[in-house]
Write a protein that holds these residues in place. Structure first.
Motif, PDB file in Angstrom:
ATOM      1  N   UNK A 214       2.033  -9.399  15.819  1.00 59.91           N
ATOM      2  CA  UNK A 214       1.862  -7.956  15.753  1.00 59.91           C
ATOM      3  C   UNK A 214       1.630  -7.519  14.320  1.00 59.91           C
ATOM      4  N   UNK A 215       1.059  -6.326  14.166  1.00 58.97           N
ATOM      5  CA  UNK A 215       0.823  -5.730  12.857  1.00 58.97           C
ATOM      6  C   UNK A 215       1.435  -4.345  12.857  1.00 58.97           C
ATOM      7  N   UNK A 216       2.287  -4.073  11.851  1.00 54.01           N
ATOM      8  CA  UNK A 216       2.882  -2.751  11.666  1.00 54.01           C
ATOM      9  C   UNK A 216       2.274  -2.118  10.421  1.00 54.01           C
ATOM     10  N   UNK A 217       1.826  -0.884  10.556  1.00 58.54           N
ATOM     11  CA  UNK A 217       1.226  -0.160   9.435  1.00 58.54           C
ATOM     12  C   UNK A 217       2.180   0.948   9.015  1.00 58.54           C
ATOM     13  N   UNK A 233      -0.265   2.774  -1.650  1.00 57.83           N
ATOM     14  CA  UNK A 233      -1.402   2.972  -0.747  1.00 57.83           C
ATOM     15  C   UNK A 233      -1.104   2.538   0.685  1.00 57.83           C
ATOM     16  N   UNK A 234       0.182   2.405   1.006  1.00 60.00           N
ATOM     17  CA  UNK A 234       0.564   1.977   2.345  1.00 60.00           C
ATOM     18  C   UNK A 234       0.873   0.493   2.402  1.00 60.00           C
ATOM     19  N   UNK A 235       1.511   0.087   3.482  1.00 60.43           N
ATOM     20  CA  UNK A 235       1.911  -1.312   3.668  1.00 60.43           C
ATOM     21  C   UNK A 235       1.479  -1.768   5.061  1.00 60.43           C
ATOM     22  N   UNK A 236       0.918  -2.974   5.113  1.00 58.93           N
ATOM     23  CA  UNK A 236       0.555  -3.596   6.389  1.00 58.93           C
ATOM     24  C   UNK A 236       1.412  -4.850   6.543  1.00 58.93           C
ATOM     25  N   UNK A 237       2.306  -4.830   7.526  1.00 61.58           N
ATOM     26  CA  UNK A 237       3.233  -5.948   7.748  1.00 61.58           C
ATOM     27  C   UNK A 237       2.730  -6.781   8.922  1.00 61.58           C
ATOM     28  N   UNK A 238       2.516  -8.063   8.659  1.00 59.29           N
ATOM     29  CA  UNK A 238       1.992  -8.972   9.677  1.00 59.29           C
ATOM     30  C   UNK A 238       3.080  -9.969  10.072  1.00 59.29           C
TER      31      UNK A 238
END
Length: 469
Positions: A214-217, A233-238
């Motif tokens: 899953x990917x959490x933004x 600028x935001x974080x994308x957790x994989x």
């Protein structure tokens, strides 16, 4: 005999009249029945728990695009509904309900909370949380939504799936997309921070879509605060896929083969259209150019027909193969889990030259519960890729170049053209601002980018305070 004929004709006419009346009555019955099948349905949609109106709930006739939404009082009115149709009621965070109309004109519905979705665990900066407890704007994309997209980068698969995230892909083989979350920032680099299984990266182009669970933004400061200024600028957790405890080894294969083609290609003028246009614009200036093309490559000036009539975009473009294959093995025992996978990706470019990307990945992760209070594990990704870049200036040359010369002119000597006998726009008097697009594409250096990455992390989790039963 004559009398018999008259009687027969009379009977035949009576028969036809009766038949005609029957047909007309049948048609009227069918039209009336059809009109009776369409009804106007109204009603109220409320919350099953609090009995409050559900503002903005969606109502759609199943299998059609006919629909409406509830007003501030939860009321709705929907016309031209088939009497034997089915209404579908839905709202974000609530279970979808289907109700058969069965000729009714009033349909009231109660929607209940979708407990499954509210109980979903979401990965955030400080760990995990249930979706129903979140107040920060966080979007979660599951593995099935990612793996179903035929893209070379997982971020390209998120295009149109995350509100507030802009994903722009160049289409070049192996290139990652430009990603911005909630608009452009004031600094030069507006890319988000990527966190893969706890490790920081500038991009995730090395990952395969099928490797991701899953990917959490994380979109705002409160959710991404743990990462500091890097999360501006935001974080994308994989989270990558892992094995499950007490399961036998399961072997999974994922693969596809596809073809990419260019769309919305410009329809350029052919030689006759181009010559007609430029001669009408300025005959004195362009007549030598037109006559030079006819003299060199054939044609007729009076009828403006040409021996050379080249569609440069058609010469540059080709169907491009794209294929992806992966094998994963996952399982676990009572105290350990494991997941191992290998993946190969190949993507050809749509420009008809050496222009491609291929990548071979190996991924492995292991978790082991050594004691009740100690858990150890590792995540390893090894990626090896090759990327041949096309000369993109050929696209601009194809846009500017008239169709009055062919791609090749085999009458040219080796001193004029070598090793391939490409035609030159200067042969008909064009300036050096014009170039043969196919020659540009073929003679570029096909710059090669080779990338070998080994990304590994090892961790230990200590649970010093025992969990309450």
């Amino acid at each position: 005999m004559f009398t018999f004929a008259i009687v027969l004709n009379h009977n035949f006419n009576q028969f036809m009249k009766k038949k005609l009346v029957f047909i007309l009555m049948s048609l009227l019955f069918v039209v009336g029945a059809y009109a009776q099948r369409m009804v106007t349905v109204q009603g109220v949609v409320t919350d099953a728990t609090f009995k409050e109106p559900v503002i903005g709930a969606n109502i759609v006739v199943k299998g059609t695009t006919l629909g409406t939404i509830c007003d501030v009082d939860g009321k709705y009115v929907l016309e031209n509904v088939p009497a034997d149709g089915t209404l579908v009621f839905s709202f974000i965070g609530m279970k979808t309900v289907e109700v058969k109309v069965d000729g009714k004109t009033t349909v009231n519905v109660e929607l209940s909370d979708d407990v499954q979705k509210l109980e979903d665990v979401v990965v955030i900066g400080y760990g995990t949380s249930k979706a129903k407890d979140l107040t920060a704007p966080i979007s979660v994309v599951k593995s099935d939504q990612i793996a179903s997209q035929a893209t070379t980068s997982p971020m390209s698969a998120l295009q149109g799936k995350v509100p507030g995230m802009n994903v722009v892909s160049s289409g070049a083989p192996g290139s990652g997309p430009k990603v911005t979350i909630r608009g452009l920032g004031s600094f030069g680099d507006t890319s988000p921070l990527y966190v893969v299984d706890g490790m920081f990266y500038d991009n995730i182009n090395f990952l395969n879509n099928s490797d991701i669970q899953e990917i959490s933004v994380l979109k705002d400061a409160s959710a991404a605060a743990i990462y500091g200024v890097r999360a501006a600028n935001g974080v994308v957790i994989i989270t990558t896929k892992k094995g499950k405890r007490n399961t036998k080894a399961r072997i999974t294969y994922n693969g596809y083969v596809g073809v990419q083609t260019a769309t919305n290609v410009l329809d350029m003028a052919n030689s006759h259209e181009y010559a007609t246009l430029v001669l009408e614009a300025n005959r004195q200036a362009y007549e030598p150019l037109v006559k030079a093309s006819i003299e060199k490559f054939g044609g007729n000036y009076d009828s403006l027909t040409f021996g050379a009539d080249t569609d440069w975009y058609d010469e540059l473009l080709r169907p491009a193969l794209m294929t992806n294959h992966g094998v994963d093995i996952a399982g676990g025992s009572e105290k350990a889990t494991y997941a191992v996978g290998v993946n190969y990706l190949y993507q050809n470019g749509i420009m008809d030259t050496r222009n491609s990307y291929n990548r071979l990945n190996f991924r492995a992760n292991f978790d082991f519960e050594a004691t009740d209070w100690l858990k150890v594990g590792s995540n390893i990704v090894i990626s090896n890729s090759e990327q041949y870049n096309a000369e993109n200036s050929a696209w601009l040359a194809a846009y500017n170049m008239p169709s009055l010369i062919p791609v090749y002119d085999y009458s040219r000597s080796d001193d004029e053209a070598f090793p391939e006998k490409f035609a030159s726009p200067q042969q008909i008097g064009l300036t050096n601002n014009f170039s043969n697009p196919v020659a540009i594409a073929k003679y570029n250096n096909n710059s090669l980018n080779e990338n070998f990455q080994v990304m590994a992390n090892f961790f230990a989790e200590l649970n010093l305070i025992p969990n309450k039963p």
